[in-house]
Write a protein that holds these residues in place. Structure first.
Motif, PDB file in Angstrom:
ATOM      1  N   ALA A  94      -6.721  -2.373 -47.601  1.00 26.57           N
ATOM      2  CA  ALA A  94      -6.661  -1.893 -48.990  1.00 26.57           C
ATOM      3  C   ALA A  94      -8.047  -1.490 -49.478  1.00 26.57           C
ATOM      4  O   ALA A  94      -8.213  -0.446 -50.113  1.00 26.57           O
ATOM      5  N   PHE A  95      -9.048  -2.300 -49.187  1.00 27.81           N
ATOM      6  CA  PHE A  95     -10.394  -2.030 -49.683  1.00 27.81           C
ATOM      7  C   PHE A  95     -10.964  -0.742 -49.095  1.00 27.81           C
ATOM      8  O   PHE A  95     -11.706  -0.031 -49.766  1.00 27.81           O
ATOM      9  N   VAL A  98     -10.057   2.374 -51.180  1.00 23.72           N
ATOM     10  CA  VAL A  98     -10.510   2.452 -52.558  1.00 23.72           C
ATOM     11  C   VAL A  98     -11.430   3.645 -52.809  1.00 23.72           C
ATOM     12  O   VAL A  98     -11.240   4.396 -53.774  1.00 23.72           O
ATOM     13  N   SER A 152      -4.362 -10.369 -55.694  1.00 21.37           N
ATOM     14  CA  SER A 152      -3.141  -9.562 -55.841  1.00 21.37           C
ATOM     15  C   SER A 152      -3.092  -8.872 -57.197  1.00 21.37           C
ATOM     16  O   SER A 152      -2.737  -7.694 -57.280  1.00 21.37           O
ATOM     17  N   SER A 154      -5.643  -7.988 -59.030  1.00 19.90           N
ATOM     18  CA  SER A 154      -6.663  -6.924 -59.037  1.00 19.90           C
ATOM     19  C   SER A 154      -6.136  -5.672 -58.364  1.00 19.90           C
ATOM     20  O   SER A 154      -6.309  -4.559 -58.876  1.00 19.90           O
ATOM     21  N   TYR A 155      -5.503  -5.829 -57.214  1.00 22.38           N
ATOM     22  CA  TYR A 155      -4.966  -4.653 -56.517  1.00 22.38           C
ATOM     23  C   TYR A 155      -3.754  -4.068 -57.230  1.00 22.38           C
ATOM     24  O   TYR A 155      -3.537  -2.858 -57.203  1.00 22.38           O
ATOM     25  N   PHE A 158      -5.182  -2.061 -60.199  1.00 22.61           N
ATOM     26  CA  PHE A 158      -6.150  -1.044 -59.803  1.00 22.61           C
ATOM     27  C   PHE A 158      -5.709   0.392 -60.101  1.00 22.61           C
ATOM     28  O   PHE A 158      -6.481   1.168 -60.665  1.00 22.61           O
ATOM     29  N   CYS A 170     -12.911  -4.959 -61.874  1.00 23.31           N
ATOM     30  CA  CYS A 170     -11.855  -5.163 -60.876  1.00 23.31           C
ATOM     31  C   CYS A 170     -12.472  -5.489 -59.518  1.00 23.31           C
ATOM     32  O   CYS A 170     -12.048  -6.442 -58.842  1.00 23.31           O
ATOM     33  N   ILE A 174     -12.197  -8.864 -57.233  1.00 20.06           N
ATOM     34  CA  ILE A 174     -11.835  -8.808 -55.814  1.00 20.06           C
ATOM     35  C   ILE A 174     -12.876  -9.560 -54.982  1.00 20.06           C
ATOM     36  O   ILE A 174     -12.534 -10.351 -54.104  1.00 20.06           O
TER      37      ILE A 174
END
Length: 187
Positions: A94-95, A98, A152, A154-155, A158, A170, A174
């Protein structure tokens, strides 16, 4: 704690430097710069290890790939290694997305992305500074729950953020949540 501080400072400044370099050179050139810098740091570490082993044979006999093999084949380590594997898969997949989201969907320039993503390092640093106090108030299981909720949420929020400040906060959440969870797994 010195090691963690070094890592976090590297993450804070690394994202900023990458954003700054990306504004002034092509992405290929950025990889060349980081390749040279990484090679120099690897060479420095190799020389330090060689020099340390040459003067301290007791320490050098305990260092090597064998220790990693013993950990990987240990039955009690397997669940932790599997959880660490899942942590890496879910967090870093996920990161990694971004920066391209901020660039492609919101049209941000690389410097803004790099500076905003430093929030991750600041969040990790905040956890490192507060961890002793946090650990005195809540146990490991509670910290796992809090870090999971923090990561969770934060994502989940987002995609609906819009300002640089909200993205920075955010990323800070994380970083805070990741290190809260990761340090429990490391321990």
């Amino acid at each position: 704690s010195r090691f963690l501080t070094g890592i976090l400072m590297g993450q804070i400044f690394g994202a900023s430097v990458a954003g700054l370099l990306s504004q002034s050179m092509s992405w290929r050139e950025v990889f060349h710069v980081f390749g040279v810098l990484t090679s120099l740091s690897g060479l420095t570490l190799a020389l330090m290890i060689f020099y340390k082993q040459a003067i301290d044979s007791k320490t050098s006999t305990r260092v090597g790939l064998g220790i990693y093999w013993r950990i990987a084949t240990s039955a009690c380590a397997r669940p932790i290694l599997f959880i660490g594997f899942l942590e890496g898969v879910f967090f870093f997949s996920a990161f990694a997305f971004v920066a391209s989201f901020l660039r492609d969907s919101l049209g941000w320039d690389y410097l803004s992305i790099g500076l905003t993503m430093t929030g991750y390092g600041f969040g990790g640093a905040a956890y490192a500074l507060l961890s002793r106090k946090i650990c005195s108030y809540i146990n490991s299981r509670q910290r796992i729950l809090v870090s999971g909720l923090l990561l969770s949420s934060s994502y989940l929020f987002f995609p609906w953020l819009s300002s640089t400040t909200s993205f920075f906060l955010c990323f800070s959440c994380i970083g805070f949540g990741f290190y809260m969870l990761h340090l429990i797994l490391q321990t």
